[in-house]
Motif scaffolding. Structure first.
Motif, PDB file in Angstrom:
ATOM      1  N   ILE A  72       0.834  -1.203   0.000  1.00  0.00           N
ATOM      2  CA  ILE A  72       0.000   0.000   0.000  1.00  0.00           C
ATOM      3  C   ILE A  72       0.871   1.256   0.000  1.00  0.00           C
ATOM      4  O   ILE A  72       0.593   2.225  -0.705  1.00  0.00           O
ATOM      5  CB  ILE A  72      -0.974  -0.011   1.200  1.00  0.00           C
ATOM      6  N   VAL A  73       1.980   1.220   0.764  1.00  0.00           N
ATOM      7  CA  VAL A  73       2.867   2.393   0.789  1.00  0.00           C
ATOM      8  C   VAL A  73       3.475   2.629  -0.598  1.00  0.00           C
ATOM      9  O   VAL A  73       3.525   3.764  -1.086  1.00  0.00           O
ATOM     10  CB  VAL A  73       3.974   2.218   1.848  1.00  0.00           C
ATOM     11  N   ALA A  76       0.738   3.998  -2.815  1.00  0.00           N
ATOM     12  CA  ALA A  76       0.389   5.376  -2.441  1.00  0.00           C
ATOM     13  C   ALA A  76       1.453   6.367  -2.910  1.00  0.00           C
ATOM     14  O   ALA A  76       1.130   7.488  -3.312  1.00  0.00           O
ATOM     15  CB  ALA A  76       0.188   5.478  -0.937  1.00  0.00           C
ATOM     16  N   SER A  77       2.737   5.937  -2.895  1.00  0.00           N
ATOM     17  CA  SER A  77       3.795   6.827  -3.366  1.00  0.00           C
ATOM     18  C   SER A  77       3.584   7.173  -4.830  1.00  0.00           C
ATOM     19  O   SER A  77       3.687   8.345  -5.223  1.00  0.00           O
ATOM     20  CB  SER A  77       5.167   6.180  -3.208  1.00  0.00           C
ATOM     21  N   VAL A  79       0.819   7.015  -6.516  1.00  0.00           N
ATOM     22  CA  VAL A  79      -0.408   7.809  -6.674  1.00  0.00           C
ATOM     23  C   VAL A  79      -0.115   9.276  -6.390  1.00  0.00           C
ATOM     24  O   VAL A  79      -0.582  10.170  -7.108  1.00  0.00           O
ATOM     25  CB  VAL A  79      -1.520   7.284  -5.744  1.00  0.00           C
ATOM     26  N   THR A  80       0.709   9.533  -5.340  1.00  0.00           N
ATOM     27  CA  THR A  80       1.082  10.914  -5.037  1.00  0.00           C
ATOM     28  C   THR A  80       1.839  11.540  -6.208  1.00  0.00           C
ATOM     29  O   THR A  80       1.613  12.694  -6.563  1.00  0.00           O
ATOM     30  CB  THR A  80       1.934  10.954  -3.757  1.00  0.00           C
ATOM     31  N   LEU A  99     -11.361  14.028  -6.677  1.00  0.00           N
ATOM     32  CA  LEU A  99     -11.174  13.076  -5.594  1.00  0.00           C
ATOM     33  C   LEU A  99     -10.685  11.711  -6.084  1.00  0.00           C
ATOM     34  O   LEU A  99     -10.025  10.982  -5.353  1.00  0.00           O
ATOM     35  CB  LEU A  99     -12.512  12.925  -4.873  1.00  0.00           C
ATOM     36  N   PHE A 100     -11.011  11.354  -7.324  1.00  0.00           N
ATOM     37  CA  PHE A 100     -10.721   9.991  -7.757  1.00  0.00           C
ATOM     38  C   PHE A 100      -9.238   9.734  -8.020  1.00  0.00           C
ATOM     39  O   PHE A 100      -8.832   8.585  -8.131  1.00  0.00           O
ATOM     40  CB  PHE A 100     -11.556   9.636  -8.990  1.00  0.00           C
ATOM     41  N   PRO A 102      -6.531  10.646  -5.796  1.00  0.00           N
ATOM     42  CA  PRO A 102      -6.007   9.988  -4.591  1.00  0.00           C
ATOM     43  C   PRO A 102      -6.656   8.633  -4.322  1.00  0.00           C
ATOM     44  O   PRO A 102      -6.044   7.760  -3.720  1.00  0.00           O
ATOM     45  CB  PRO A 102      -6.316  10.982  -3.464  1.00  0.00           C
ATOM     46  N   LEU A 103      -7.878   8.444  -4.807  1.00  0.00           N
ATOM     47  CA  LEU A 103      -8.571   7.178  -4.543  1.00  0.00           C
ATOM     48  C   LEU A 103      -8.048   6.019  -5.385  1.00  0.00           C
ATOM     49  O   LEU A 103      -8.488   4.890  -5.215  1.00  0.00           O
ATOM     50  CB  LEU A 103     -10.080   7.338  -4.743  1.00  0.00           C
ATOM     51  N   VAL A 105      -5.384   4.768  -4.853  1.00  0.00           N
ATOM     52  CA  VAL A 105      -4.761   3.937  -3.797  1.00  0.00           C
ATOM     53  C   VAL A 105      -5.642   2.756  -3.427  1.00  0.00           C
ATOM     54  O   VAL A 105      -5.162   1.636  -3.250  1.00  0.00           O
ATOM     55  CB  VAL A 105      -4.524   4.775  -2.515  1.00  0.00           C
TER      56      VAL A 105
END
Lengths: 194, 190
Positions: A72-73, A76-77, A79-80, A99-100, A102-103, A105
């Motif tokens: 997940i980390v 998420a990286s 995605v950022t 919003l979609f 960041p989502l 992740v």
């Protein structure tokens, strides 16, 4: 399974949206136009490709018990990265997808491929798998976005086809559910009769 | 008055499932029985409220003062994942009966995009802490309302004879579309 199959299975046989029914939130949420669908699909493709590559490279170092948080980390990286790059270079599209981004992740496709494929296979196979799955997802979103844009606005990629009003419902939220429902029904029908 | 607007807005006008398209996976996946729908709603309300409070506090007192708000996505998803685990462990110790009822739904919640979505929406809408809590609870109730109505409809759908291609997910999506259309009637209420 050879490399070609790793790549091509994401388009039809194991298509994330039409066959596996994963990633439904962005599929329904951002496909009011074809270009939004394509943008979201390509953003997800980038995250899938990069996270699959990195996870297949580090799979030997991560203890089995903490692999999900670690995945997940990593996801998420990336995605950022997508979020910041898009905000910088494509602000209009970034605003639309909102919003979609960041989502991504919590998109089940990304974590699903990490767990089911990248954590068990080599780098090249994982990269091809990620790319194929991602492009298959982008294709599905583009198809749904096109259908909704043509029916709802009588235009495609922003170009007006007929100078008249479309069926507004297909641009609005209910249209997303209806269009996807009938699209999947059509694909099921074709698969059964073919 | 402000709170009433938030509550009605979140439950009816901008329903999180039917209008915002968040939490579609449990909506389509879990809801074939009304009782499972209620269990899922309980678990979501619980986690969504706690997660929103914790992420709100972290945002205001850690991310903003240190000017690292770009780490929002990573921080939030880790907090939510850890929180779900913690809730599961505490619930098991403190209230075995509640754990019995909600237990099976808890692991599914980490990947429920509604939780992360609401945590981010609260920051985007610039709510204060109390408004955030109200917003989180009403969104969870909106999720529950959609889920329960939908599972009720699906219980009936099993009895209907459908064309082969429409069976299962396509029919569910069409029903969800009709439900979403019904909820559009609330537009303009707030």
């Amino acid at each position: 399974m050879n490399n070609m199959q790793n790549f091509s299975k994401g388009f039809f046989k194991e298509n994330a949206v039409f066959v596996q029914l994963l990633g439904m939130c962005p599929t329904l949420g951002v496909t009011s136009t074809a270009i939004n669908g394509l943008g979201m699909g390509l953003a997800t493709t980038f995250v899938l490709l990069m996270s699959n590559i990195v996870i297949s490279l580090v799979k030997g170092f991560i203890p089995d018990k903490v692999r999900i948080p670690a995945f997940i980390v990593i996801i998420a990286s990336f995605v950022t990265v997508v979020d910041l790059v898009m905000a910088g270079y494509l602000p209009a599209l970034h605003e639309q997808l909102g919003l979609f981004i960041p989502l991504i992740v919590v998109n089940c496709i990304v974590l699903g491929r990490a767990e089911a494929f990248a954590s068990k296979n080599g780098v090249i196979a994982s990269a091809l798998d990620g790319l194929g799955m991602g492009l298959g997802f982008a294709m599905a979103l583009f198809m749904l976005g096109s259908v909704r844009e043509i029916l709802g606005n009588l235009s495609i990629l922003g170009i007006k086809l007929v100078d008249a009003d479309g069926i507004l419902l297909f641009i609005l939220p209910p249209g997303a559910f209806l269009a996807l429902g009938f699209l999947i029904a059509f694909i099921n029908h074709v698969k059964k009769t073919a | 008055m402000e709170y009433i607007i938030i509550v009605f807005g979140a439950i009816f006008v901008n329903n999180i499932v039917l209008n915002q398209f968040l939490g579609i996976c449990p909506f389509l996946g879990v809801s074939s029985k009304v009782s499972t729908g209620l269990g899922m709603t309980g678990a979501v309300t619980f986690v969504m409220t706690i997660a929103t409070i914790v992420t709100y506090l972290i945002q205001q007192y850690v991310l903003v003062p240190l000017e690292i708000t770009y780490l929002q996505t990573i921080t939030y998803i880790l907090i939510i994942a850890a929180l779900v685990q913690m809730v599961e462990i505490i619930l098991k110790k403190v209230s075995p009966s509640l754990y019995q009822a909600l237990g099976v739904f808890l692991p599914l919640i980490t990947t429920n995009c509604a939780i992360l979505g609401v945590a981010i929406l609260v920051i985007q809408n610039e709510f204060n802490l109390i408004e955030s809590v109200v917003f989180a609870i009403s969104n969870a109730l909106g999720f529950g309302l959609a889920l329960v109505i939908f599972s009720g409809l699906r219980e009936h759908m099993d009895l209907i004879d459908l064309p082969k291609g429409m069976k299962g997910v396509p029919a569910s999506l069409v029903i969800a579309g009709l439900l979403s259309m019904a909820f559009m009637g609330f537009a303009g209420l707030v």
